[in-house]
Motif scaffolding. Structure first.
Motif, short mmCIF file in Angstrom:
data_model
loop_
_atom_site.label_atom_id
_atom_site.label_comp_id
_atom_site.label_asym_id
_atom_site.label_seq_id
_atom_site.Cartn_x
_atom_site.Cartn_y
_atom_site.Cartn_z
N HIS A 86 -2.95 1.84 1.64
CA HIS A 86 -2.65 3.17 0.59
C HIS A 86 -3.52 2.55 -0.64
N PRO A 87 -3.13 1.41 -1.24
CA PRO A 87 -3.74 0.84 -2.35
C PRO A 87 -5.47 0.87 -2.36
N LEU A 88 -6.03 0.36 -1.04
CA LEU A 88 -7.19 0.35 -0.94
C LEU A 88 -7.88 1.58 -0.72
N VAL A 89 -7.18 2.55 -0.10
CA VAL A 89 -7.82 3.87 0.27
C VAL A 89 -8.02 4.55 -1.19
N VAL A 90 -6.78 4.25 -1.98
CA VAL A 90 -7.02 5.04 -3.48
C VAL A 90 -8.22 4.45 -4.44
N LYS B 97 -15.61 8.24 -5.04
CA LYS B 97 -16.16 9.54 -4.46
C LYS B 97 -16.02 9.53 -2.97
N LEU B 98 -15.56 8.55 -2.32
CA LEU B 98 -15.81 8.85 -0.56
C LEU B 98 -14.93 9.87 -0.15
N PRO B 99 -15.16 10.60 0.74
CA PRO B 99 -14.46 11.44 1.48
C PRO B 99 -12.93 10.56 1.73
N GLY B 100 -11.88 11.50 2.19
CA GLY B 100 -10.58 10.69 2.47
C GLY B 100 -10.64 10.14 3.46
N LEU C 1 -13.11 8.94 5.32
CA LEU C 1 -14.08 7.60 5.34
C LEU C 1 -13.30 6.85 4.59
N ALA C 2 -12.65 6.84 3.65
CA ALA C 2 -11.77 6.02 2.85
C ALA C 2 -10.76 5.38 3.73
N VAL C 3 -10.17 6.03 4.38
CA VAL C 3 -8.95 5.83 5.35
C VAL C 3 -9.59 4.77 6.58
N SER C 4 -10.69 5.34 7.05
CA SER C 4 -11.28 4.50 8.02
C SER C 4 -11.86 3.38 7.83
N LEU C 5 -12.29 3.12 6.35
CA LEU C 5 -12.93 2.02 6.11
C LEU C 5 -11.64 0.88 5.70
N SER C 6 -10.71 1.36 5.44
CA SER C 6 -9.58 0.64 4.95
C SER C 6 -8.77 0.12 6.29
N LEU C 7 -8.47 1.08 7.19
CA LEU C 7 -8.05 0.55 8.48
C LEU C 7 -8.88 -0.60 9.10
N LEU C 8 -10.31 -0.30 9.04
CA LEU C 8 -11.16 -1.37 9.84
C LEU C 8 -11.03 -2.63 8.98
N PHE C 9 -11.02 -2.64 7.67
CA PHE C 9 -10.98 -3.91 6.85
C PHE C 9 -9.64 -4.61 7.21
N TYR C 10 -8.38 -4.00 7.05
CA TYR C 10 -7.06 -4.58 7.37
C TYR C 10 -7.05 -5.11 8.92
N ILE C 11 -7.28 -4.25 9.91
CA ILE C 11 -7.23 -4.57 11.21
C ILE C 11 -8.32 -5.59 11.67
#
Length: 371
Positions: free
Chosen positions: A47-51, A57-60, A62-72
């Motif tokens: 969640h902190p990275l998503v925020v 100004k990224l869509p929600g 896309l922000a979640v997808s990039l965060s999941l990709l980064f962590y996983i």
């Protein structure tokens, strides 16, 4: 029976029944809902990275997808590198152990030729000769002991290979569960505020504040416990790896990583590996390595004594003896997984204590009111 005492007994029984019902509900529902809980934990972590990404100004989605990709992706990359290095060094370590087979055999033969050992053997033979009645009893006890040890070793080896087979056979279902967790984490993250508001609305108003306090304290305690253990085993592992490299030991990374994991057990830790290793090195004539291992053990011991109280006290407020009791109880109740679950349960109970839950229950039982 006095009316006041009867009311207290009834309230106490009600608390016990409610706690038992809650534990049974958790026991029944946890195997069904644990993917959702893991998904929520993953969503909470990212969640902190998503925020931050939404701030650009990224869509929600896309922000979640990039965060999941980064962590996983980052976790998978690190684990792959560690496992690859560990497997390589374990292969080298096994080859080194094979080279020492002749040396171990010679060591056992030299022990058999030792005058003190020979004297003990002669005394045993003389005892056999002077006490023929004990001969059958002693042989029977030795035979039973050997069978017990052999059975235990067989069970241990069989259990290890069965665990590997179960792990391999469970890989397809684990992949399915992982996909479910990732998808659930994606949907939870995209509607994070909405889902949390809905969850909060399900709680009665009087419980909102105590539940919030418990969650805040529990979050700090659990993250503090994990952070403390990570710091301690990382420091131990780094010291062991550096020390073994300076001593010229092969497979220093694999041994250091193993020692760091073993160091999770309070009061035993690195001594379980380093002390027998130092004794063996001394008996085989490698005095320099034996001294080096003892010095390395002393450095780790002093470092742990200095760091452990500060790290644990500042993180969770539990002393090592309490953690040892929790790990032993967890091992007896849940097996190897209990080594992790035991301390976590202690941390949870401590968080409930500091949040005043037990005090409130005591007040309810005594006076019928929650304070």
């Amino acid at each position: 029976m006095d009316t006041l005492v009867l009311k207290r007994v009834l309230r106490g029984l009600w608390v016990v029944l409610a706690a038992t019902g809650l534990m049974l509900a958790i026991y029944v529902l946890l195997p069904l809902l644990y993917p959702l809980l893991l998904a929520w934990l993953l969503a909470y972590i990212i969640h902190p990275l998503v925020v931050i990404l939404k701030g650009f100004k990224l869509p929600g989605w896309l922000a979640v997808s990039l965060s999941l990709l980064f962590y996983i992706g980052g976790t998978a990359l690190v684990l792959t590198a560690l496992i690859t290095r560990l497997v390589k060094e374990l292969i080298v370590l096994l080859q080194t152990l094979d080279l020492h087979t002749d040396q171990w055999r010679e060591l056992l033969l030299s022990l058999g030729r030792n005058a003190s050992i020979q004297n003990i053997i002669n005394q045993i033979n003389q005892f056999y000769h002077d006490n023929p009645d004990y001969h059958a009893t002693i042989d029977s006890n030795i035979s039973r002991t050997t069978e017990t040890v052999g059975h235990a070793m067989t069970q241990l080896i069989t259990g290890f290979f069965n665990m590997i087979l179960k792990l391999i056979s469970a890989l397809p279902s684990m992949g399915t569960i992982l996909i479910v967790i990732v998808l659930a984490a994606f949907f939870l993250s995209t509607g994070w505020d909405r889902h949390n508001a809905k969850l909060t609305s399900l709680l009665p108003a009087p419980l909102l504040r105590p539940v919030s306090e418990i969650w805040s304290d529990l979050r700090k305690a659990l993250s503090g416990y994990l952070r403390a253990q990570l710091v301690l085993i990382s420091v131990t592992g780094v010291i062991v790896i550096i020390g073994l490299l300076l001593l010229g030991v092969d497979s220093a990374f694999a041994i250091g990583l193993t020692v760091g994991i073993v160091d999770l057990v309070p009061y035993l830790g690195v001594g379980v590996i380093l002390l027998p290793w130092a004794l063996y090195s001394y008996m085989t004539g490698n005095l320099a390595l034996a001294i080096g291992l003892l010095v390395l053990y002393g450095i780790i011991l002093v470092t742990r004594q200095v760091l452990e109280p500060k790290v644990l006290a500042s993180s969770i407020g539990l002393d090592p003896l309490t953690l040892l009791v929790g790990m032993f109880a967890g091992l007896q109740l849940f097996g190897m997984l209990g080594l992790l679950l035991g301390p976590v349960i202690l941390v949870i109970l401590d968080a409930f204590h500091r949040a005043g839950v037990f005090r409130a229950l005591h007040s309810y039982i005594v006076s019928g009111r929650l304070h």
